[in-house]
Motif scaffolding. Sequence first.
Motif, mmCIF file in Angstrom:
data_model
loop_
_atom_site.group_PDB
_atom_site.id
_atom_site.type_symbol
_atom_site.label_atom_id
_atom_site.label_comp_id
_atom_site.label_asym_id
_atom_site.label_seq_id
_atom_site.Cartn_x
_atom_site.Cartn_y
_atom_site.Cartn_z
ATOM 1 N N GLU A 69 29.964 50.974 39.721
ATOM 2 C CA GLU A 69 30.636 52.225 40.066
ATOM 3 C C GLU A 69 31.499 52.087 41.309
ATOM 4 O O GLU A 69 32.509 52.790 41.455
ATOM 5 N N GLU A 70 31.113 51.199 42.248
ATOM 6 C CA GLU A 70 31.929 51.052 43.462
ATOM 7 C C GLU A 70 33.290 50.432 43.162
ATOM 8 O O GLU A 70 34.193 50.480 44.007
ATOM 9 N N GLU A 71 33.467 49.857 41.962
ATOM 10 C CA GLU A 71 34.756 49.274 41.584
ATOM 11 C C GLU A 71 35.588 50.216 40.721
ATOM 12 O O GLU A 71 36.670 49.831 40.260
ATOM 13 N N PHE A 72 35.095 51.436 40.492
ATOM 14 C CA PHE A 72 35.895 52.410 39.741
ATOM 15 C C PHE A 72 37.166 52.716 40.534
ATOM 16 O O PHE A 72 37.119 53.049 41.719
ATOM 17 N N GLY A 73 38.301 52.637 39.857
ATOM 18 C CA GLY A 73 39.588 52.882 40.516
ATOM 19 C C GLY A 73 40.306 51.604 40.881
ATOM 20 O O GLY A 73 41.482 51.647 41.248
ATOM 21 N N HIS A 74 39.639 50.435 40.801
ATOM 22 C CA HIS A 74 40.256 49.142 41.068
ATOM 23 C C HIS A 74 40.580 48.466 39.738
ATOM 24 O O HIS A 74 39.694 48.241 38.909
ATOM 25 N N PHE A 75 41.856 48.131 39.541
ATOM 26 C CA PHE A 75 42.310 47.489 38.315
ATOM 27 C C PHE A 75 43.076 46.217 38.686
ATOM 28 O O PHE A 75 43.619 46.109 39.786
ATOM 29 N N HIS A 76 43.124 45.278 37.743
ATOM 30 C CA HIS A 76 43.779 44.000 37.980
ATOM 31 C C HIS A 76 44.737 43.696 36.839
ATOM 32 O O HIS A 76 44.451 43.991 35.672
ATOM 33 N N THR A 77 45.852 43.091 37.188
ATOM 34 C CA THR A 77 46.938 42.904 36.223
ATOM 35 C C THR A 77 46.582 41.924 35.114
ATOM 36 O O THR A 77 47.221 41.927 34.060
ATOM 37 N N GLU A 78 45.572 41.066 35.313
ATOM 38 C CA GLU A 78 45.207 40.083 34.298
ATOM 39 C C GLU A 78 43.904 40.446 33.583
ATOM 40 O O GLU A 78 43.346 39.606 32.872
ATOM 41 N N ASP A 79 43.412 41.659 33.754
ATOM 42 C CA ASP A 79 42.135 42.065 33.159
ATOM 43 C C ASP A 79 42.327 43.237 32.211
ATOM 44 O O ASP A 79 43.360 43.924 32.222
ATOM 45 N N CYS A 80 41.279 43.483 31.408
ATOM 46 C CA CYS A 80 41.225 44.632 30.503
ATOM 47 C C CYS A 80 39.978 45.443 30.823
ATOM 48 O O CYS A 80 38.898 44.869 31.039
#
Length: 741
Positions: A392-403
């Motif tokens: 949950e602490e990573e909610f809002g973090h996205f990466h250009t090479e991930d899905c």
Amino acid sequence: MKTFLDDNGGLHWEIYYWIGHQATLDKKACSAIHAVNLRNYLGAECRTIREEMGDESEEFSQVFDNEISYIEGGSASGFYTVEDTQYITRLYRIYGKKNIRLEPMPLKASSLDPRFVYLLDNGLEIYIWRGSQATLSGTTKARLFAEKINKNERKGKAEIILPTDEQETPEFWEVLGGQPEEIKPCVPDDFQTPKPKLYKVGLGLGYLELPQINYKICVEHKKRPKVDLIPEMRLLQSLLDTKSVYILDCHTDVFIWIGRKSSRLVRAAALKLGQELCGMLHRPKHSVVIRNLEGTECQVFKSKFRNWDDVLKVDYTRNAESVAQPSNLSGKVKKDAEKKDQMKADLTALFLPRQPPMAVSEAEQLMEEWNEDLDGMEGFVLEGKKFARLPEEEFGHFHTEDCYVFLCRYWIPVERDDEEEHQKSKKRKVNADGEQDDEDEEEEEKQPEEDFQCVVYFWQGREASNMGWLTFTFSLQKKFESLFPGKLEVVRMTQQQENAKFLSHFKRKFIIHKGKRKTRDVGLQPSLYHVRTNGSALCTRCIQVNTDCSLLNSEFCFILKVPFESIDNQGIVYTWVGRAADPDEAKLAEEIMNHMFDDTYSKQVINEGEEPENFFWVGIGGQKPYDEDAEYMKYSRLFRCSNEKGYFSVSEKCSDFCQDDLADDDIMLLDNGKEVYMWVGTQTSQVEIKLSLKACQVYIQHMRAKDSEHPRKLRLVRKGNEPHAFTRCFHAWGAFRKPPS
């Protein structure tokens, strides 16, 4: 109208106009117009007040002592009303080698013969059924005929369906009364349709005349000498006189053709005669009388005549040399091609006003409503070949090479009818203490007040592979469908093209990092993030950009992370606030900084012009000139010019457009308030380039007349050679996205 005196004895008025729920559009407009005319007649300074049924204001209700009652009824609208066209379902058998001919058949499955092609006209659904022994040319002719019906009679609204033998849909058999056990030949081999008979309706001396027209003409037979002339029965359009009325008796159908200059008495007589003709003579039960007005004839009627609106013939026996030679046919083809070149164009989007930005209060209200309906959200990220749960602490973090995959559960209130609620209130029992009976309370508790729906959001970065989507559809999606049958909706999104409802769940803290999730904190290179809002507070993103000082802008906020060279996962983080940046956005940037980095990093908010030399300018790669204004944000618009609809059309992208909206096979127009860039993709056709150039010139002329203070200049730019004035209109401009593997 309410009249009253003020303290000085002057007359004042309150003018209301009231609109009922079922009032038509013309009455609504007239009430507003008359209210304004009354105000102008009195010279009143008040404004006219609109009141709607069921939502009256307190001032309006007080005029009637708060006792307003509604009376049903009223007069009809003064506008002409257009009723939906009623179509008669017909079944036709297609036959004929040279010219296509249609024979009406009874509307039942036993009429089908495997040796023929059939056309089932069901209004807005036209079926072309091909028997197992039918020829392909018959199917092609029937399809072209159906296209003619759709274009001329249905205005392009009909759907043409081509079911083959043993592949029919249940809807097809439902129209024919059910699927038969076996389709057998039912048409005799020596079957011949009766020759059509053409009658002319006229007025004699006190009686009606119905003479039959002999339309036999002598023609040269191809297989015989030219001197041998053979009479043939050929119906020609030239036989019909615009001052007359004709009856065409085709045995199964009776057509009445009415000339535009014919008399009214003859028209009425022809309609009566057509009906009596079917009654007196032996006709099948499925035969009908069809009325045709000159200029609006149905396609079936035209098919009875030779060379009337016929499809262009194709001779497959001719070779390339004979086609190249000039002939009447080649001239006809050239004329048809010239007509097709005169395509229509839809430039409506160029003349529409720019979409106004959404108010912050409205965006916050939408965000609050959507989050109130959200019961829970679970996140997953693709790691290798499987989806793992996202902390949950990573909610809002996205990466250009991930899905990423987010499963959201929404509450949906159950709507009850007012009548049902009224009946329940009558059944409620109240005891002596004035409390509701326990039985009713238990019954109410059993009634479900809310339902739920699950939405799965699939997010794919710009540099991520399509394998993430395939892995999701064959693994995680099937699990979700088994857990929530009938209540699951899947929404696929790519980076910076997210759903507004999905963005609202992160409360403007939507952060996009470069690379993969596992390697985010690895390395000692500085990183720069740009905080920007596109058209609405809902569309706020914090995206990592190249660490370059030239990307700074005095009207935005940036976040710069400068790691220490000797210590891992430690350093200093700056929130850079431009001198013209919005104060609310500056506060948001500081919150995002605290959300992104833990206490191992030293955090500092600095204003433009107060940058420390030792870390900030060194970390960002040196001090360079950058933009000091973002006026283009007030004017930026992106249009797409395309021929994908079959004709040239211009459509506008939403204000939250991104770099991936630039279609490589189309032309894009970008307006930044000073220039209009015509962006040309690598796969664009020459026709689109010419038409788009004309459209761009039209847009510039329109904006010059509408906004003379900001005249635009035309600029041409090709993909890969975009100038800075073009790229800065896009949030986080970078290398173009390669087709994912």
